[in-house]
Design an enzyme around this catalytic site. Structure first.
Site, PDB file in Angstrom:
ATOM      1  N   ARG A 235      50.048  43.444  59.917  1.00 28.70           N
ATOM      2  CA  ARG A 235      49.179  42.820  58.857  1.00 28.70           C
ATOM      3  C   ARG A 235      49.614  41.367  58.293  1.00 28.70           C
ATOM      4  NH1 ARG A 235      45.482  44.944  60.627  1.00 28.70           N
ATOM      5  NH2 ARG A 235      43.945  46.218  59.396  1.00 28.70           N
ATOM      6  N   GLU A 264      43.488  34.649  55.682  1.00 32.29           N
ATOM      7  CA  GLU A 264      42.754  34.520  57.089  1.00 32.29           C
ATOM      8  C   GLU A 264      41.257  34.178  56.709  1.00 32.29           C
ATOM      9  OE1 GLU A 264      42.954  38.099  59.480  1.00 32.29           O
ATOM     10  OE2 GLU A 264      45.274  37.759  59.713  1.00 32.29           O
ATOM     11  N   HIS A 282      43.844  37.359  65.023  1.00 33.97           N
ATOM     12  CA  HIS A 282      43.591  38.575  64.804  1.00 33.97           C
ATOM     13  C   HIS A 282      42.684  39.275  65.594  1.00 33.97           C
ATOM     14  CE1 HIS A 282      43.713  41.342  60.972  1.00 33.97           C
ATOM     15  NE2 HIS A 282      43.705  42.223  62.085  1.00 33.97           N
TER      16      HIS A 282
END
Length: 310
Positions: A235, A264, A282
């Protein structure tokens, strides 16, 4: 509750296998749009089950408009988009698909390692720009190197398994794993400090919590070997990006790869200026195989939670 009265809403273009599984037991409405929170709140009222990925935030604005909702089934590994405490307070069970993307994320982590060790992105960029000079790259082998895993849950465990094919030794830091479990995985459980000091490449697979936020920052990077590599497929926010930038720029870190960023989407970062930093959007679990697996797992677990399937 009679099964014929149950209604499910599936959003976010989830693999059709979810609708197939749920449709055997309940009425299913499929809306492939990535509904935002406000849009979801406006249509959620009649449904007993919501299946989704990450387009909407599930909290009071949705839950308070969902009097029939019993289950939120997220076809994801993480649940950062769900207010778990509020759901618990309102009696709404939350289901995820933990483990469903482990293979895809683990393979990406090794793709990162090979790319970093062999300087593949820089070499490709140079050749495409007209420079053919194989002597310019100082690639290294994974064979015989020490891999440090920060967390050995579903993904970290699979990374450990894959490492055997590359002849790596594996250290692991995970306060929730016993020595016996670590031995079964073929990893040596150590403190974070020992892992940082001894590893040639460190791969992060931990969730983001108050305890893991910036757990890799200036003091931790200082403990690492000179020329170590860092991979973050866990993460964003676990790695202090400003500290990583300075370490990559100075050469303390030979390279870093990240599938996750602290904020993000992240379209600009000082890290993006560096040739020894690799980034992806991601997409670790964004493979057809993983998406189908997660949809299936979430649907099956949702049915079990509703008592419709043993």
């Amino acid at each position: 509750m009679a099964s014929e009265r149950l209604k499910a809403l599936i959003i976010d273009d989830i693999n059709p296998v979810a609708a197939e599984i749920l449709g055997k037991y309940m009425d299913v409405t499929v809306d492939k749009r990535p509904l935002k929170t406000e849009e979801l709140a406006s249509v959620i009222e009649p449904y007993h089950l919501l299946m989704m990925r990450v387009s909407a935030k599930i909290g009071p604005s949705v839950i308070d408009r969902a009097p029939n909702l019993k289950i939120v089934a997220s076809a994801t590994a993480g649940l950062d988009h769900v207010d778990l405490s509020y759901c618990r307070e309102k009696g709404v069970k939350v289901i995820n698909a933990a483990g469903g993307n482990a293979e895809s994320v683990a393979e990406l982590a090794f793709g990162f390692m090979i790319s970093l060790f062999r300087e593949i992105p820089r070499a490709s960029k140079d050749v495409k720009s007209g420079v053919w000079n194989r002597a310019a790259y100082n690639g290294r082998e994974l064979l015989g190197k020490t891999l440090g895993l920060v967390a050995v849950g579903n993904v970290g465990r699979r990374v450990a398994e894959l490492s055997r094919a590359f002849g790596m030794s594996v250290l692991a830091f995970d306060p929730y794993v016993s020595q016996e479990a670590a031995r079964e995985m073929g990893v040596k459980l150590v403190s974070l400090e020992e892992l940082l000091r001894e590893s040639d490449v460190i791969s992060i697979h931990a969730p983001l919590t108050p305890e893991t936020h910036h757990m890799i920052s200036i003091p931790q990077i200082a403990m690492m070997k000179d020329g170590a590599y860092l991979v973050n497929a866990g993460r964003g926010g676990i790695v202090d990006e400003a500290a990583a930038y300075e370490a990559l720029k100075s050469g303390k870190l030979a390279g870093m790869a990240a599938d996750v960023m602290e904020v993000e989407p992240c379209l600009r970062s000082p890290l993006y200026e560096l040739d020894n930093f690799i980034v992806t959007p991601h997409f670790g679990g964004q493979t057809p195989e993983a998406l189908k697996r997660m949809a299936s797992i979430a649907a099956e677990r949702a049915l079990e939670a509703l008592g419709l399937k043993a």
